[in-house]
Enzyme design. Structure first.
Site, PDB file in Angstrom:
ATOM      1  N   VAL A  69      -4.156  16.523   2.144  1.00  0.00           N
ATOM      2  CA  VAL A  69      -5.133  16.162   3.165  1.00  0.00           C
ATOM      3  C   VAL A  69      -5.564  17.397   3.953  1.00  0.00           C
ATOM      4  O   VAL A  69      -6.738  17.525   4.325  1.00  0.00           O
ATOM      5  CB  VAL A  69      -4.567  15.074   4.093  1.00  0.00           C
ATOM      6  N   GLN A 118      -4.431   1.323  -5.974  1.00  0.00           N
ATOM      7  CA  GLN A 118      -4.527   2.584  -5.260  1.00  0.00           C
ATOM      8  C   GLN A 118      -4.338   3.799  -6.158  1.00  0.00           C
ATOM      9  O   GLN A 118      -3.450   3.845  -6.998  1.00  0.00           O
ATOM     10  CB  GLN A 118      -3.501   2.608  -4.110  1.00  0.00           C
ATOM     11  N   HIS A 161      -9.544   4.060  -3.811  1.00  0.00           N
ATOM     12  CA  HIS A 161      -8.745   2.840  -3.731  1.00  0.00           C
ATOM     13  C   HIS A 161      -9.661   1.626  -3.903  1.00  0.00           C
ATOM     14  O   HIS A 161     -10.600   1.416  -3.112  1.00  0.00           O
ATOM     15  CB  HIS A 161      -8.044   2.741  -2.374  1.00  0.00           C
ATOM     16  N   GLU A 180       3.475   0.206   2.536  1.00  0.00           N
ATOM     17  CA  GLU A 180       2.018   0.102   2.505  1.00  0.00           C
ATOM     18  C   GLU A 180       1.534  -1.286   2.910  1.00  0.00           C
ATOM     19  O   GLU A 180       0.531  -1.430   3.612  1.00  0.00           O
ATOM     20  CB  GLU A 180       1.513   0.451   1.105  1.00  0.00           C
ATOM     21  N   ARG A 220      -0.022   0.822  -7.344  1.00  0.00           N
ATOM     22  CA  ARG A 220      -0.483   2.171  -7.711  1.00  0.00           C
ATOM     23  C   ARG A 220      -0.963   2.140  -9.154  1.00  0.00           C
ATOM     24  O   ARG A 220      -0.265   1.617 -10.038  1.00  0.00           O
ATOM     25  CB  ARG A 220       0.672   3.174  -7.578  1.00  0.00           C
ATOM     26  N   SER A 262      -3.716  10.058  -5.911  1.00  0.00           N
ATOM     27  CA  SER A 262      -3.843  11.086  -4.873  1.00  0.00           C
ATOM     28  C   SER A 262      -3.357  10.593  -3.529  1.00  0.00           C
ATOM     29  O   SER A 262      -2.998  11.385  -2.657  1.00  0.00           O
ATOM     30  CB  SER A 262      -5.297  11.563  -4.763  1.00  0.00           C
ATOM     31  N   CYS A 306      -5.138   4.876   4.467  1.00  0.00           N
ATOM     32  CA  CYS A 306      -6.280   4.938   3.552  1.00  0.00           C
ATOM     33  C   CYS A 306      -6.645   3.573   2.973  1.00  0.00           C
ATOM     34  O   CYS A 306      -7.829   3.274   2.786  1.00  0.00           O
ATOM     35  CB  CYS A 306      -6.005   5.936   2.430  1.00  0.00           C
TER      36      CYS A 306
END
Length: 344
Positions: free
Chosen positions: A14, A176, A242, A202, A235, A179, A150
């Protein structure tokens, strides 16, 4: 006159995306980069394993990486962007705020604290006024605003567009990109030819952050929205973007056509990083798709599609670029909001 900014955790995924977005920014000037002890004192080009899809800016490449400590950052830096791991952020971010720095943070620590505004500017810009409560309660000369997770950022703008229909229950299943786990988060042997139906903490982030974002601030305290949100997070082997499947039950009749119109008409802002259209709605049933649609609005738009009636109310899909709109771009947008609202 540009605002001098610093990036905490500048060598990470990031942090690199922040550099890419901030280097050409007309209002912000990169004046400080910090990282872990292993990078301290090195030129940025030597400290970072650069993986962003554009070259390291020359001035940034030659910048010496400083320690992530308030004493190591110049006093004339007006705004800090934090992309620190949450375990580090929980310890050092308050120290920077106590030292007088204003911070726009992507780190997950503190997002649900009662006095820390969790902000998507197009959704709840008024929550930024919680900073006055924060300063009073914590005695900070600085201040801290957070952007959401995110995956939360991906679907909450669509919910905000539908809020007028009286949201009662929301179910969301996420697909998702890798990354989102960082460069070392998921190995190729784990994810190639596979999908992983669990991402630690999450689901709690989607369920709780969404209700805070959709809540109301009365000038003294923030009340969370009463909508019930249930999430399942997965994932999958895409690099960026996403994709999320959403089911919405509303108090009032909510047809696919009405939902599409509400999303298309939901307003964006005049902040530099805000896209011209916040939510792009596809009529095609097989869109949005990560590879094709994640860069809409320079990666800052939300894409939606597949709207239809289902047994559980309205069903649709939505997509966002997780490291731009979902992380670095969200922090930059909050920095622009801080500037516009006079906090810098």
């Amino acid at each position: 006159m540009s605002v001098r900014v610093g990036i905490l955790g500048a060598t990470g995924a990031v942090g690199q995306r922040l550099i890419q977005l901030l280097d050409p920014h007309p209002e912000f000037e990169i004046a400080a980069l910090t990282a872990s002890e292993s990078s301290e004192g090195k030129a940025y080009r030597d400290a970072a394993k650069w993986r962003v899809d554009s070259p390291i800016p020359d001035e940034v490449a030659d910048t010496t990486v400083a320690a992530t400590d308030p004493d190591a950052v110049p006093d004339d830096v007006d705004l800090l962007f934090s992309s620190l791991p949450s375990s580090v952020g929980a310890e050092v971010e308050p120290a920077f705020c106590e030292a007088g720095y204003v911070m726009s943070s992507n780190s997950s620590n503190g997002r649900m604290d009662n006095d820390i505004p969790l902000v998507i500017p197009e959704v709840n810009a008024d929550h930024l006024d919680l900073l006055e409560v924060q300063r009073d309660e914590r005695g900070w000369d600085g201040a801290m605003v957070k952007n959401p997770n995110c995956s939360t950022i991906t679907f909450v703008p669509t919910l905000a567009a539908l809020a007028e229909y009286g949201l009662e229950r929301v179910h969301v299943a996420t697909l998702q990109a890798v990354s989102g786990a960082g460069y070392d988060g998921v190995t190729s042997m784990e994810i190639i030819d596979n999908a992983i139906p669990y991402i630690g903490s999450e689901e709690d982030k989607l369920e709780n952050e969404s209700r805070k974002l959709l809540g109301e601030f009365d000038g003294a305290s923030l009340s969370h929205d009463g909508v019930d949100v249930a999430a399942s997070c997965n994932r999958i082997p895409t690099i960026d973007g996403h994709l999320e499947n959403v089911w919405v039950e509303a108090e009032d009749d909510l047809t696919p056509d009405a939902a599409a119109e509400a999303m298309r008409e939901y307003p964006s802002l005049d902040l530099r990083s805000s896209p011209e259209q916040l939510i792009h709605v596809f009529e095609e049933p097989d869109r949005p798709q990560p590879r094709m649609d994640r860069t809409l609005g320079d990666g800052m738009s939300i894409a939606a599609g597949g709207l239809r009636e289902s047994t559980f109310g309205l069903q649709y899909n939505c997509l966002a670029h997780n490291t731009i709109r979902g992380a670095a771009g969200a922090s930059v947008l909050n920095g622009e909001l801080l500037l516009e609202e006079g906090y810098l």
